[in-house]
Design an enzyme around this catalytic site. Sequence first.
Site, mmCIF file in Angstrom:
data_model
loop_
_atom_site.group_PDB
_atom_site.id
_atom_site.type_symbol
_atom_site.label_atom_id
_atom_site.label_comp_id
_atom_site.label_asym_id
_atom_site.label_seq_id
_atom_site.Cartn_x
_atom_site.Cartn_y
_atom_site.Cartn_z
ATOM 1 N N PHE A 1 -8.079 7.192 4.527
ATOM 2 C CA PHE A 1 -7.855 6.893 5.931
ATOM 3 C C PHE A 1 -6.664 5.951 6.026
ATOM 4 C CE2 PHE A 1 -11.256 8.255 8.908
ATOM 5 C CZ PHE A 1 -11.951 9.054 8.022
ATOM 6 N N ASN B 1 -13.555 -8.044 8.675
ATOM 7 C CA ASN B 1 -12.824 -7.345 9.736
ATOM 8 C C ASN B 1 -13.833 -6.683 10.668
ATOM 9 O OD1 ASN B 1 -13.327 -4.531 8.738
ATOM 10 N ND2 ASN B 1 -12.219 -5.354 6.970
HETATM 11 N N1 CTP Z 1 -8.231 1.115 0.691
HETATM 12 C C1 CTP Z 1 -8.933 0.919 -0.474
HETATM 13 N N2 CTP Z 1 -8.858 -0.283 -1.137
HETATM 14 C C2 CTP Z 1 -8.086 -1.290 -0.622
HETATM 15 C C3 CTP Z 1 -7.367 -1.093 0.557
HETATM 16 C C4 CTP Z 1 -7.460 0.115 1.206
HETATM 17 O O1 CTP Z 1 -9.630 1.831 -0.913
HETATM 18 N N3 CTP Z 1 -8.040 -2.446 -1.283
HETATM 19 C C5 CTP Z 1 -8.294 2.431 1.344
HETATM 20 C C6 CTP Z 1 -8.980 2.485 2.689
HETATM 21 O O2 CTP Z 1 -10.364 2.766 2.550
HETATM 22 C C7 CTP Z 1 -8.251 3.618 3.371
HETATM 23 C C8 CTP Z 1 -6.861 3.559 2.784
HETATM 24 O O3 CTP Z 1 -6.984 2.819 1.566
HETATM 25 O O4 CTP Z 1 -8.784 4.877 3.039
HETATM 26 C C9 CTP Z 1 -5.783 2.939 3.606
HETATM 27 O O5 CTP Z 1 -6.146 1.686 4.062
HETATM 28 P P1 CTP Z 1 -5.149 0.812 4.906
HETATM 29 O O6 CTP Z 1 -5.749 -0.537 5.126
HETATM 30 O O7 CTP Z 1 -4.670 1.606 6.076
HETATM 31 O O8 CTP Z 1 -3.893 0.733 3.956
HETATM 32 P P2 CTP Z 1 -3.453 -0.181 2.773
HETATM 33 O O9 CTP Z 1 -3.366 0.673 1.574
HETATM 34 O O10 CTP Z 1 -4.291 -1.409 2.669
HETATM 35 O O11 CTP Z 1 -1.968 -0.533 3.214
HETATM 36 P P3 CTP Z 1 -1.430 -1.530 4.326
HETATM 37 O O12 CTP Z 1 -2.511 -2.570 4.569
HETATM 38 O O13 CTP Z 1 -0.220 -2.075 3.693
HETATM 39 O O14 CTP Z 1 -1.142 -0.688 5.530
#
Ligand code: CTP
Length: 383
Positions: free
Chosen positions: A312, A195
């Site tokens: 975040f 990403n």
């Molecule tokens: N995060 C994490 N591990 C993952 C996915 C996300 O630690 N496998 C953490 C990110 O570092 C961030 C938070 O979760 O602090 C939210 O990430 P985000 O991508 O916004 O949310 P998701 O939990 O992945 O939910 P969605 O994609 O359904 O919005």
Amino acid sequence: MLVRLLVKAGAEVRCAVTEHALQFVTTLTLETVSNNTVYCDLFSRANKHSTEHISLKDWGDMLVVAPASANVIGKMACGIADDALSTLLLSFRKSLFVCPAMNTQMLESPALQRNLNTLRNDGVRIIESESGELACGATGNGRMAEPEEIVRQIIRYSDGQAGENSGGPKAGGRRILITAGPTYERIDAVRFIGNFSTGKMGFAIAEELASRGNEVILVTGPTHLATAHPGIKRIDVESAREMYDAATSYFPSCQAAILSAAVADFRPEHTAPNKLKKQNDHDGLTIHLVQNPDILATLGKMKRDGQRLIGFALETDNELQNAQSKLERKNLDFIVLNSLNDPGAGFGHDTNKVTIIGRDGTLKTGTLKTKKEVAKDVADLLT
Ligand code: CTP
């Protein structure tokens, strides 16, 4: 050298030694550089008071074990007190630093690593060893950190404590885990799913917290950013699973974690060992993806009393509602919401606009600021 540097920095130093240490350095040397009596024998009548080793625990503000052998680390982890030093260590209730020094295989042994983790969980600060020439003649990890580095870390810690005690906003002296950057999930030998995250936000938070006297463990995905502050221990990873392994192994020894990484939610089920070739039939290529572990949710489950967890959220719609539900679902203390709808905010920019939501329902919406300024706001959440 360490005693001399500490004295030069203005500290009053008293030394306690094991019998084995006296094979390497004499009492006379230590007494000369510290200008104080050296404590060695648990029951010695030669000392002014027979309980001197215990009275030392009240005298010092901090205790530094340098070099810390596998033996003394094992004793500390198990609470064994069979000589002057280990008795003092068991009774000491203030800031304790341990500077491991030993052969690489001993350092990497599961027992020693287990013992170091026990000490971290007990609040002991480990000043990590370095790579270099070892006393046994071999070269590898296990060489005690340079005396200058030990003094630097001690001073940084006490500066942080001073900030904390003065009631100012700059709390320091803690061990804080930060994740930053993207993750790369390999498709084949040359391609990955990734990403656009650059790591700028996480690196700015790491620099800010290190400059406040904290020890920062920065676990970062692939990025071109550099870290300069000596208080940051950087761990480079590539995939979500590597980030998961590093974060879950460091979190138990940290007082707080801030997860700003843009972790890939999915990875290819299989990684081709070679470069995938084009097919002739123009059928295209289907890659089956499987879900990665959620690092933040896992830390939310591991979280002990007193540990703080900040996540975040990057949302494109229903922003506040989604962020709020992530905060609850992942057992967070705060969530920092980035909106992709705000110009100048998010991936790659030097600026960001965030809304910070607290577990208690507090909500702070910021203006467009530099990532450095946002980092200060995030760091303030830990005061
Ligand atoms: N995060 C994490 N591990 C993952 C996915 C996300 O630690 N496998 C953490 C990110 O570092 C961030 C938070 O979760 O602090 C939210 O990430 P985000 O991508 O916004 O949310 P998701 O939990 O992945 O939910 P969605 O994609 O359904 O919005």
